[in-house]
Scaffold this motif. Structure first.
Motif, PDB file in Angstrom:
ATOM      1  N   THR A 173       0.802  -1.229   0.000  1.00 23.90           N
ATOM      2  CA  THR A 173       0.000   0.000   0.000  1.00 23.90           C
ATOM      3  C   THR A 173       0.831   1.274   0.000  1.00 23.90           C
ATOM      4  N   GLN A 174       2.077   1.173   0.459  1.00 17.99           N
ATOM      5  CA  GLN A 174       2.924   2.363   0.476  1.00 17.99           C
ATOM      6  C   GLN A 174       4.138   2.109  -0.420  1.00 17.99           C
ATOM      7  N   ASP A 175       5.227   1.710   0.191  1.00 18.84           N
ATOM      8  CA  ASP A 175       6.412   1.387  -0.607  1.00 18.84           C
ATOM      9  C   ASP A 175       7.351   0.505   0.199  1.00 18.84           C
ATOM     10  N   ASP A 176       8.439   0.118  -0.438  1.00 18.97           N
ATOM     11  CA  ASP A 176       9.373  -0.782   0.230  1.00 18.97           C
ATOM     12  C   ASP A 176      10.039  -0.120   1.429  1.00 18.97           C
ATOM     13  N   GLN A 177      10.236   1.184   1.382  1.00 15.87           N
ATOM     14  CA  GLN A 177      10.873   1.883   2.502  1.00 15.87           C
ATOM     15  C   GLN A 177      10.000   1.855   3.757  1.00 15.87           C
ATOM     16  N   ALA A 178       8.694   1.991   3.568  1.00 20.49           N
ATOM     17  CA  ALA A 178       7.774   1.929   4.709  1.00 20.49           C
ATOM     18  C   ALA A 178       7.818   0.539   5.346  1.00 20.49           C
ATOM     19  N   ALA A 179       7.842  -0.484   4.514  1.00 28.78           N
ATOM     20  CA  ALA A 179       7.886  -1.857   5.025  1.00 28.78           C
ATOM     21  C   ALA A 179       9.207  -2.111   5.749  1.00 28.78           C
ATOM     22  N   ILE A 180      10.298  -1.668   5.158  1.00 27.92           N
ATOM     23  CA  ILE A 180      11.619  -1.863   5.775  1.00 27.92           C
ATOM     24  C   ILE A 180      11.709  -1.097   7.086  1.00 27.92           C
ATOM     25  N   GLY A 181      11.225   0.141   7.089  1.00 29.47           N
ATOM     26  CA  GLY A 181      11.231   0.938   8.326  1.00 29.47           C
ATOM     27  C   GLY A 181      10.431   0.261   9.423  1.00 29.47           C
ATOM     28  N   TYR A 182       9.292  -0.296   9.059  1.00 35.22           N
ATOM     29  CA  TYR A 182       8.454  -0.991  10.034  1.00 35.22           C
ATOM     30  C   TYR A 182       9.180  -2.215  10.587  1.00 35.22           C
ATOM     31  N   LEU A 183       9.789  -2.992   9.722  1.00 36.62           N
ATOM     32  CA  LEU A 183      10.520  -4.180  10.168  1.00 36.62           C
ATOM     33  C   LEU A 183      11.709  -3.809  11.058  1.00 36.62           C
ATOM     34  N   LEU A 184      12.394  -2.725  10.717  1.00 37.11           N
ATOM     35  CA  LEU A 184      13.517  -2.283  11.557  1.00 37.11           C
ATOM     36  C   LEU A 184      13.037  -1.838  12.936  1.00 37.11           C
ATOM     37  N   SER A 185      11.861  -1.186  12.980  1.00 42.00           N
ATOM     38  CA  SER A 185      11.323  -0.780  14.287  1.00 42.00           C
ATOM     39  C   SER A 185      10.957  -2.009  15.115  1.00 42.00           C
ATOM     40  N   LEU A 186      10.520  -3.073  14.462  1.00 40.40           N
ATOM     41  CA  LEU A 186      10.227  -4.315  15.178  1.00 40.40           C
ATOM     42  C   LEU A 186      11.496  -4.919  15.754  1.00 40.40           C
ATOM     43  N   LYS A 187      12.557  -4.847  14.979  1.00 43.03           N
ATOM     44  CA  LYS A 187      13.838  -5.384  15.449  1.00 43.03           C
ATOM     45  C   LYS A 187      14.288  -4.643  16.703  1.00 43.03           C
ATOM     46  N   GLU A 188      14.092  -3.330  16.702  1.00 42.96           N
ATOM     47  CA  GLU A 188      14.445  -2.549  17.891  1.00 42.96           C
ATOM     48  C   GLU A 188      13.548  -2.901  19.069  1.00 42.96           C
ATOM     49  N   GLU A 189      12.260  -3.101  18.796  1.00 40.19           N
ATOM     50  CA  GLU A 189      11.295  -3.378  19.857  1.00 40.19           C
ATOM     51  C   GLU A 189      11.450  -4.790  20.434  1.00 40.19           C
ATOM     52  N   PHE A 190      11.673  -5.774  19.563  1.00 43.32           N
ATOM     53  CA  PHE A 190      11.671  -7.169  20.002  1.00 43.32           C
ATOM     54  C   PHE A 190      13.034  -7.845  19.971  1.00 43.32           C
ATOM     55  N   GLY A 191      14.021  -7.214  19.403  1.00 44.83           N
ATOM     56  CA  GLY A 191      15.336  -7.844  19.322  1.00 44.83           C
ATOM     57  C   GLY A 191      15.464  -8.677  18.067  1.00 44.83           C
TER      58      GLY A 191
END
Length: 195
Positions: A173-191
């Motif tokens: 729905t947005q772009d690859d950068q939005a998806a990557i940013g979201y996944l990186l925030s998950l990595k920070e949140e959950f390790g």
């Protein structure tokens, strides 16, 4: 790996032998057998149980689920037909089993209908909600998928599968950068490994 599978199967069999006729032990044995790829043995365990306890809700659900997972669709349909004349017919589990059967058979429209029925009877059923969201995502119904995924994440905020599906939704729905940013925030949140 084969040795490890056999060791686990043996341990489950010993646990079941310790409590012969104990339904939870027998169900656990069948679950382990199926997970280890011993489908014939797992089904045999469940079929023996259903012969002894034909009206037991938990055994019926486990057996139908096992039939579906092992592609024994006629057996699953027959068992669903049998339980359709019981009080189980009016439960979310019955709707969920029908949804899983139709999905596994490739009939996503019928699966969607049954999943909606299951969720309406049990709005806390995040597994069926997620399955329906996955179908909607494949059909490019992004608004519907987003709504369901958000509910799933409310119910189980640490489920990695729900978060990854949401990242796919962002990608679509947005772009690859939005998806990557979201996944990186998950990595920070959950390790590194959220499981």
């Amino acid at each position: 790996q084969v040795l490890e599978r056999r060791r686990r199967a043996l341990a489950a069999a010993k646990a079941s032998d310790a409590y012969p006729g104990h339904i939870p032990s027998e169900l656990f044995l069948s679950k382990v057998q199926l997970k280890l790829g011993l489908a014939r043995e797992g089904l045999k365990t469940l079929e023996a149980l259903i012969a002894k306890y034909p009206d037991d809700k938990t055994i019926n659900i486990a057996l139908i689920d096992a039939y579906i997972k092992t592609y024994k669709f006629n057996d699953a349909r027959n068992r669903i037909q049998i339980i359709s004349s019981t009080e189980l017919k009016d439960t979310w589990e019955y709707a969920s089993l029908n949804a899983k059967l139709h999905m596994r058979m490739g009939d996503s429209l019928q699966a969607m209908s049954w999943y909606k029925n299951s969720i309406s009877m049990n709005p806390l059923n995040d597994e069926d909600m997620f399955a329906l969201a996955e179908i909607l995502l494949k059909k490019a119904n992004f608004d519907g998928a987003k709504l369901l995924l958000n509910k799933c994440m409310e119910l189980d905020p640490v489920n990695a599968d729900y978060r990854i599906a949401y990242a796919r939704l962002l990608y679509e729905t947005q772009d690859d950068q939005a998806a990557i940013g979201y996944l990186l925030s998950l990595k920070e949140e959950f390790g590194e490994n959220p499981n």
